[in-house]
Design a protein around this motif. Structure first.
Motif, PDB file in Angstrom:
ATOM      1  N   GLY A   1       0.809  -1.215   0.000  1.00 27.19           N
ATOM      2  CA  GLY A   1       0.000   0.000   0.000  1.00 27.19           C
ATOM      3  C   GLY A   1       0.838   1.260   0.000  1.00 27.19           C
ATOM      4  O   GLY A   1       0.591   2.193  -0.791  1.00 27.19           O
ATOM      5  N   VAL A   2       1.825   1.317   0.871  1.00 24.62           N
ATOM      6  CA  VAL A   2       2.652   2.523   0.982  1.00 24.62           C
ATOM      7  C   VAL A   2       3.478   2.731  -0.280  1.00 24.62           C
ATOM      8  O   VAL A   2       3.604   3.856  -0.786  1.00 24.62           O
ATOM      9  CB  VAL A   2       3.554   2.440   2.225  1.00 24.62           C
ATOM     10  N   ALA A   3       4.065   1.667  -0.807  1.00 24.72           N
ATOM     11  CA  ALA A   3       4.899   1.797  -2.006  1.00 24.72           C
ATOM     12  C   ALA A   3       4.091   2.317  -3.189  1.00 24.72           C
ATOM     13  O   ALA A   3       4.545   3.208  -3.930  1.00 24.72           O
ATOM     14  CB  ALA A   3       5.532   0.450  -2.345  1.00 24.72           C
ATOM     15  N   THR A   4       2.890   1.796  -3.378  1.00 26.32           N
ATOM     16  CA  THR A   4       2.058   2.226  -4.503  1.00 26.32           C
ATOM     17  C   THR A   4       1.613   3.674  -4.340  1.00 26.32           C
ATOM     18  O   THR A   4       1.750   4.492  -5.263  1.00 26.32           O
ATOM     19  CB  THR A   4       0.834   1.310  -4.627  1.00 26.32           C
TER      20      THR A   4
ATOM     21  N   VAL B   1       2.295   1.240 -11.415  1.00 21.86           N
ATOM     22  CA  VAL B   1       2.653  -0.157 -11.704  1.00 21.86           C
ATOM     23  C   VAL B   1       4.005  -0.497 -11.091  1.00 21.86           C
ATOM     24  O   VAL B   1       4.167  -1.547 -10.445  1.00 21.86           O
ATOM     25  CB  VAL B   1       2.657  -0.405 -13.228  1.00 21.86           C
ATOM     26  N   PHE B   2       4.978   0.382 -11.281  1.00 17.59           N
ATOM     27  CA  PHE B   2       6.315   0.120 -10.756  1.00 17.59           C
ATOM     28  C   PHE B   2       6.323   0.110  -9.229  1.00 17.59           C
ATOM     29  O   PHE B   2       6.989  -0.720  -8.607  1.00 17.59           O
ATOM     30  CB  PHE B   2       7.288   1.175 -11.278  1.00 17.59           C
ATOM     31  N   GLY B   3       5.570   1.035  -8.624  1.00 16.34           N
ATOM     32  CA  GLY B   3       5.512   1.084  -7.164  1.00 16.34           C
ATOM     33  C   GLY B   3       4.887  -0.163  -6.574  1.00 16.34           C
ATOM     34  O   GLY B   3       5.365  -0.692  -5.561  1.00 16.34           O
ATOM     35  N   PHE B   4       3.832  -0.657  -7.190  1.00 16.75           N
ATOM     36  CA  PHE B   4       3.152  -1.842  -6.670  1.00 16.75           C
ATOM     37  C   PHE B   4       3.971  -3.106  -6.903  1.00 16.75           C
ATOM     38  O   PHE B   4       4.224  -3.885  -5.976  1.00 16.75           O
ATOM     39  CB  PHE B   4       1.774  -1.984  -7.319  1.00 16.75           C
TER      40      PHE B   4
END
Length: 307
Positions: free
Chosen positions: A115-118, A150-153
């Motif tokens: 969640g945080v990364a996305t 997309v990259f964050g998730f």
């Protein structure tokens, strides 16, 4: 303790039996009917059993150091858990409620990471587009923002957790023990310091230049490219990375070198949240310098020659 309670229980039953069968000791000095005697005896035995049960619960709660309610009685639910249907000797533990951001990160690390990364990666790109590039809401490049979502998730949320928690735990066996030590004890742990230094080197020499940047440029081609051929995504992404490698790797060492030295001495459940804070500014930099969907070096050279 329990022996005294049992003797008290037997004495109460004996006194009750004596009063019921000896009319001279009855307050009214009158003979009662057998039915009345039986009802009175059953009622008194229930009261006696209830008192005995309550004393047992209280002593078990006190031995387990579990506080009772202010009126000295336990709730029926907790008392049932404490004694059990079969009169077991164990007392049910009372779970401590967790709350707060750090507790969520500790109790549910992988979900928290996703969640945080996305959210962080998408927010950093939006911030750059609105604040740095002065775009209005209608002018926001949502396709570009989709690259960071997309990259964050997938990478920062999924793969990075797998790498820095699961695989690091296998490759660097002192990681968990070293993370739990106080700072003073960490300075005395030579093996832990060596593993922490290895993690910093692995991040700067292997992870970021060989895994992170190629993955970012490939995801950028997947979302923003004009082809659906995976070979083209890989070729164009790696080509653009090589073209920008000098500037990208210089900025990487300047930011992530000092940051990693702090990150890999923190407790495990705080490491990735700390990395996300640093990564927010790093993502803003990447968005500002590499976020725009651009032509590959070959395409730009060809267009210049044509013009």
């Amino acid at each position: 303790g329990n022996q005294t309670s049992k003797r008290t229980h037997k004495t109460n039953i004996f006194c009750l039996h004596f009063r019921l069968h000896c009319p001279h000791h009855h307050p009214a000095h009158t003979q009662t009917s057998p039915t009345s005697k039986t009802s009175t005896m059953i009622s008194s035995m229930r009261i006696s059993n209830s008192m005995f049960l309550r004393q047992t619960v209280v002593k078990r709660w006190q031995s387990a150091k579990i506080p009772l309610e202010t009126n000295g009685t336990a709730t029926a639910k907790v008392a049932a858990e404490a004694v059990g249907k079969s009169g077991g000797t164990t007392v049910a533990s009372v779970p401590k409620p967790s709350g707060g951001l750090m507790n969520i990160a500790k109790d549910h690390p992988f979900a928290f990471q996703l969640g945080v990364a996305t959210a962080k990666t998408a927010a950093a790109d939006l911030l750059v587009q609105v604040v740095a590039e002065k775009k209005s809401f209608n002018e926001i490049d949502w396709k570009r923002n989709g690259i960071f979502v997309v990259f964050g998730f997938a990478y920062l949320g999924g793969f990075q957790y797998y790498l820095m928690v699961n695989k690091y735990r296998q490759w660097f066996p002192t990681m968990d023990r070293f993370a739990k030590l106080s700072f003073a004890d960490k300075l005395k742990d030579t093996a832990g310091i060596m593993d922490a230094a290895k993690m910093v080197l692995f991040d700067l020499v292997v992870h970021l230049p060989i895994m992170y940047f190629p993955s970012y440029y490939m995801v950028k081609e997947v979302v923003g490219g004009e082809t659906w051929n995976p070979a083209d995504w890989a070729r164009d992404g790696v080509t653009k990375y090589i073209h920008n490698a000098k500037d990208d790797l210089t900025a990487m060492v300047k930011l992530w070198g000092p940051s990693d030295c702090i990150q890999f001495v923190l407790p495990i459940h705080i490491r990735l949240p700390f990395r996300h804070v640093v990564s927010f500014f790093w993502t803003a930099y990447v968005s500002f310098t590499r976020g725009a969907i651009e032509e590959s070096p070959e395409e730009s050279t060809a267009s210049v020659q044509e013009s």
